[in-house]
Scaffold this active site. Structure first.
Site, PDB file in Angstrom:
ATOM      1  N   SER A 113      70.515  37.538  50.176  1.00  0.00           N
ATOM      2  CA  SER A 113      71.847  38.141  50.074  1.00  0.00           C
ATOM      3  C   SER A 113      72.444  38.513  51.433  1.00  0.00           C
ATOM      4  O   SER A 113      71.806  38.413  52.470  1.00  0.00           O
ATOM      5  CB  SER A 113      71.782  39.380  49.183  1.00  0.00           C
ATOM      6  OG  SER A 113      70.840  40.295  49.694  1.00  0.00           O
ATOM      7  N   LYS A 149      54.470  36.832  48.834  1.00  0.00           N
ATOM      8  CA  LYS A 149      53.739  37.401  49.972  1.00  0.00           C
ATOM      9  C   LYS A 149      52.374  36.744  50.148  1.00  0.00           C
ATOM     10  O   LYS A 149      51.837  36.680  51.256  1.00  0.00           O
ATOM     11  CB  LYS A 149      53.582  38.912  49.799  1.00  0.00           C
ATOM     12  CG  LYS A 149      54.877  39.654  49.479  1.00  0.00           C
ATOM     13  CD  LYS A 149      55.926  39.482  50.543  1.00  0.00           C
ATOM     14  CE  LYS A 149      57.170  40.300  50.242  1.00  0.00           C
ATOM     15  NZ  LYS A 149      57.932  39.833  49.064  1.00  0.00           N
ATOM     16  N   ASN A 175      62.405  35.066  52.516  1.00  0.00           N
ATOM     17  CA  ASN A 175      63.152  35.141  51.263  1.00  0.00           C
ATOM     18  C   ASN A 175      63.597  33.749  50.836  1.00  0.00           C
ATOM     19  O   ASN A 175      64.365  33.100  51.555  1.00  0.00           O
ATOM     20  CB  ASN A 175      64.370  36.042  51.423  1.00  0.00           C
ATOM     21  CG  ASN A 175      64.008  37.453  51.848  1.00  0.00           C
ATOM     22  OD1 ASN A 175      63.673  38.284  51.023  1.00  0.00           O
ATOM     23  ND2 ASN A 175      64.058  37.706  53.155  1.00  0.00           N
ATOM     24  N   ARG A 228      69.730  44.643  59.197  1.00  0.00           N
ATOM     25  CA  ARG A 228      69.762  45.757  58.241  1.00  0.00           C
ATOM     26  C   ARG A 228      69.066  46.948  58.895  1.00  0.00           C
ATOM     27  O   ARG A 228      67.969  46.802  59.423  1.00  0.00           O
ATOM     28  CB  ARG A 228      69.054  45.388  56.935  1.00  0.00           C
ATOM     29  CG  ARG A 228      69.834  44.383  56.082  1.00  0.00           C
ATOM     30  CD  ARG A 228      69.026  43.927  54.891  1.00  0.00           C
ATOM     31  NE  ARG A 228      67.808  43.277  55.318  1.00  0.00           N
ATOM     32  CZ  ARG A 228      66.735  43.100  54.547  1.00  0.00           C
ATOM     33  NH1 ARG A 228      66.725  43.568  53.324  1.00  0.00           N
ATOM     34  NH2 ARG A 228      65.671  42.482  55.006  1.00  0.00           N
ATOM     35  N   LYS A 273      51.628  45.041  49.840  1.00  0.00           N
ATOM     36  CA  LYS A 273      52.785  44.304  49.326  1.00  0.00           C
ATOM     37  C   LYS A 273      52.429  43.522  48.066  1.00  0.00           C
ATOM     38  O   LYS A 273      51.480  42.736  48.068  1.00  0.00           O
ATOM     39  CB  LYS A 273      53.299  43.324  50.391  1.00  0.00           C
ATOM     40  CG  LYS A 273      53.912  43.989  51.607  1.00  0.00           C
ATOM     41  CD  LYS A 273      54.546  42.942  52.512  1.00  0.00           C
ATOM     42  CE  LYS A 273      55.431  43.579  53.566  1.00  0.00           C
ATOM     43  NZ  LYS A 273      56.188  42.558  54.309  1.00  0.00           N
ATOM     44  N   GLU A 301      60.406  40.429  45.135  1.00  0.00           N
ATOM     45  CA  GLU A 301      61.579  40.446  46.009  1.00  0.00           C
ATOM     46  C   GLU A 301      62.460  41.630  45.626  1.00  0.00           C
ATOM     47  O   GLU A 301      62.370  42.154  44.524  1.00  0.00           O
ATOM     48  CB  GLU A 301      62.378  39.144  45.842  1.00  0.00           C
ATOM     49  CG  GLU A 301      61.595  37.875  46.140  1.00  0.00           C
ATOM     50  CD  GLU A 301      61.284  37.694  47.604  1.00  0.00           C
ATOM     51  OE1 GLU A 301      61.968  38.318  48.429  1.00  0.00           O
ATOM     52  OE2 GLU A 301      60.357  36.941  47.914  1.00  0.00           O
ATOM     53  N   GLY A 302      63.343  42.036  46.542  1.00  0.00           N
ATOM     54  CA  GLY A 302      64.391  42.982  46.191  1.00  0.00           C
ATOM     55  C   GLY A 302      64.243  44.391  46.727  1.00  0.00           C
ATOM     56  O   GLY A 302      65.137  45.200  46.593  1.00  0.00           O
ATOM     57  N   ARG A 343      66.253  33.164  53.969  1.00  0.00           N
ATOM     58  CA  ARG A 343      66.421  34.166  55.020  1.00  0.00           C
ATOM     59  C   ARG A 343      65.037  34.646  55.439  1.00  0.00           C
ATOM     60  O   ARG A 343      64.254  35.098  54.605  1.00  0.00           O
ATOM     61  CB  ARG A 343      67.259  35.357  54.536  1.00  0.00           C
ATOM     62  CG  ARG A 343      67.782  36.223  55.713  1.00  0.00           C
ATOM     63  CD  ARG A 343      68.479  37.476  55.252  1.00  0.00           C
ATOM     64  NE  ARG A 343      67.542  38.437  54.700  1.00  0.00           N
ATOM     65  CZ  ARG A 343      67.757  39.119  53.572  1.00  0.00           C
ATOM     66  NH1 ARG A 343      68.856  38.945  52.868  1.00  0.00           N
ATOM     67  NH2 ARG A 343      66.852  39.983  53.135  1.00  0.00           N
ATOM     68  N   GLU A 349      58.992  39.139  55.911  1.00  0.00           N
ATOM     69  CA  GLU A 349      58.914  38.317  54.697  1.00  0.00           C
ATOM     70  C   GLU A 349      59.853  37.130  54.823  1.00  0.00           C
ATOM     71  O   GLU A 349      60.799  37.139  55.615  1.00  0.00           O
ATOM     72  CB  GLU A 349      59.253  39.129  53.442  1.00  0.00           C
ATOM     73  CG  GLU A 349      60.672  39.654  53.394  1.00  0.00           C
ATOM     74  CD  GLU A 349      60.952  40.435  52.119  1.00  0.00           C
ATOM     75  OE1 GLU A 349      60.116  40.404  51.192  1.00  0.00           O
ATOM     76  OE2 GLU A 349      62.010  41.080  52.044  1.00  0.00           O
TER      77      GLU A 349
END
Length: 481
Positions: A155, A311, A150, A455, A369, A373-374, A124, A148
């Site tokens: 998810s 990153k 992913n 999002r 950064k 992740e997350g 993603r 970023e």
């Protein structure tokens, strides 16, 4: 940007719409566990979401979608380029223990000719719409800028496939005019699962299972279940099993012929929905991760795909001339480069010192950064400034990259989240494009984009993860630029 709403709603109308939206979400699986406590594993609450869709210029969504197959191909080629990976990570692994652990596994398998050559990526790519004022007419335009990429446990492909239908229902119920073009069909779960099944077929054992590797008492289980149920819908003969790393410590086995078994079931594809955070690992689990990388099962993702989601790779690819090695088509290269925000290395040396001073002097212009992740790990403003000043002479700073802040234009919406007041808020959004890639070192087997995710969070919130508690699931309502 204009809202998708043509009028204001009374408090009574909004409350009716809110309750209808929550009931629709619960009736159609847009839900999560209330917590990861054992006593909550037979309960659900609705996942955070926006009451209305968010407007996005149609050209921005088209550009982001068009770029996905090129980004996926690029990241695959980077993952196969040991020289670039080594150069990129040489300082990161000196200070970031987690990245170093991943790197050591990569070194152990990169020249092993018994390792499965086929890689599966369910990616993603996340963007924000940067607002620009163009002279001389001072017209506002919006440019997509990459936040970023992913490469592990991407998810919400399941939940957003339902959110699309929720927003169609709510917009229609509210009496707002809309067309199929303004709210395009979006079910990423279908494309993501097509990739999982294609990988399973490439394993060439109809008795093999697809392993979903998950966390204990996973809150976001429904998002994962949608993929499992879509596998059944597309091919009911494929068995899916859900296991934790601890289950593999107890019952996993790497056979001499490199086949991987859980109890007596042979694993054809392992799909990681865990493994992206240091807290996911113990010494025993690091051993399991190495065994899985050595195994003949197809990994989603393999270790080198996880590395290219760092990153640091994002920052390296933005350097002048780097893309030339992988992309010969000028128009494709320009498309990808147009999405890059300013990225800067913080390695010890003249270049890193210059970037550090730039951030310390203008802390509101940048984001710091780490290789994580997350959600929840970035630093902003005074926190970033203080960290950089304290670590000015420390190798610790090399574990981070500096990125120019992207400034999207806020829009009015309502975030529906348990425990949060239901109020009209200024919100900003992040657009994610899903992609599926299957390939080996010499061949691209499959490469498709799979849909999108929006999002949305309140404009005064820096971080952006839904599971991390910062934002809600949304869908785009397309308007002209």
């Amino acid at each position: 940007m204009e809202s998708c709403l043509s009028r204001d709603f009374s408090e009574e109308e909004l409350e009716d719409i809110r309750l209808r939206a929550i009931d629709w979400a619960l009736a159609h699986g847009i839900s999560m566990r209330p917590s990861n406590l054992s006593e909550d594993q037979d309960k659900v609450v609705h996942a955070p979401f926006t009451l209305f869709p968010t407007t996005i210029p149609e050209s921005n969504l088209q550009q982001a979608t068009k770029s996905m197959v090129y980004f996926s191909r690029l990241m695959h080629h980077v993952a196969m380029d040991h020289q670039l990976l080594q150069e990129s990570f040489k300082h990161v692994i000196e200070t970031d223990e987690f990245s170093n652990k991943l790197w050591q596994i990569y070194l152990q398998i990169k020249d092993d000719n018994k390792v499965q050559p086929v890689s599966l990526g369910l990616f993603r790519n996340d963007f924000m719409l940067d607002e620009k004022k163009d002279s001389p007419g001072n017209e506002t335009t919006f440019q997509i800028k990459q936040i970023e990429f992913n490469s592990i446990a991407s998810s919400f492909g399941g939940l957003v496939s339902q959110q699309y239908f929720l927003h169609r229902y709510i917009v229609d119920f509210a009496g707002e005019k809309n067309t199929e073009k303004q709210m395009p069909y979006n079910r990423p779960v279908e494309g993501l699962v097509t990739g999982l099944i294609k990988a399973w077929e490439l394993y060439q054992n109809k008795q093999a299972v697809i392993l979903f590797l998950v966390s204990h008492n996973e809150r976001n289980v429904m998002d994962q279940r949608f993929l499992e149920y879509e596998i059944y819908k597309q091919n009911k003969h494929i068995k899916v099993i859900r296991k934790t790393f601890d289950d593999l410590v107890k019952n996993g086995k790497l056979a001499e012929d490199r086949k991987y078994f859980i109890n007596k079931e042979e694993v054809g594809v392992v799909y990681y929905r865990v493994g992206y955070a240091p807290t996911d690992y113990t010494d025993k689990i690091w051993t399991i991760r190495l065994e899985l990388e050595k195994a003949w099962c197809i990994k989603c993702p393999p270790i080198q795909y996880q590395l290219v989601g760092a990153k640091k790779i994002q920052q390296v690819l933005a350097k002048p001339g780097i893309l030339d090695k992988y992309i010969s088509d000028i128009s494709i290269k320009q498309l990808i480069q147009s999405t890059f925000a300013g990225q800067y290395s913080l390695d010890i040396g003249e270049e890193g010192d210059k970037a550090l001073n730039m951030a310390v002097n203008n802390p509101d212009q940048f984001v710091l950064k780490p290789q994580r992740e997350g959600g929840g790990y970035n630093m902003y403003d005074e926190e970033m400034k203080n960290f950089l000043e304290v670590n000015r002479a420390s190798q610790e700073r090399a574990g981070y990259i500096l990125m120019e802040k992207v400034r999207p234009k806020p829009q009015v919406n309502y975030l529906i989240k348990a425990g949060i007041p239901f109020v009209k808020s200024l919100c900003i959004s992040e657009l994610g494009i899903y992609g599926c890639y299957i390939g080996n070192k010499n061949e691209e087997i499959y490469n498709e984009n799979c849909g999108h995710l929006l999002r949305t969070k309140t404009a005064d919130t820096n971080e952006g993860g839904v599971c991390a508690g910062f934002s809600g699931i949304d869908t785009p309502f397309l308007i002209p630029q």
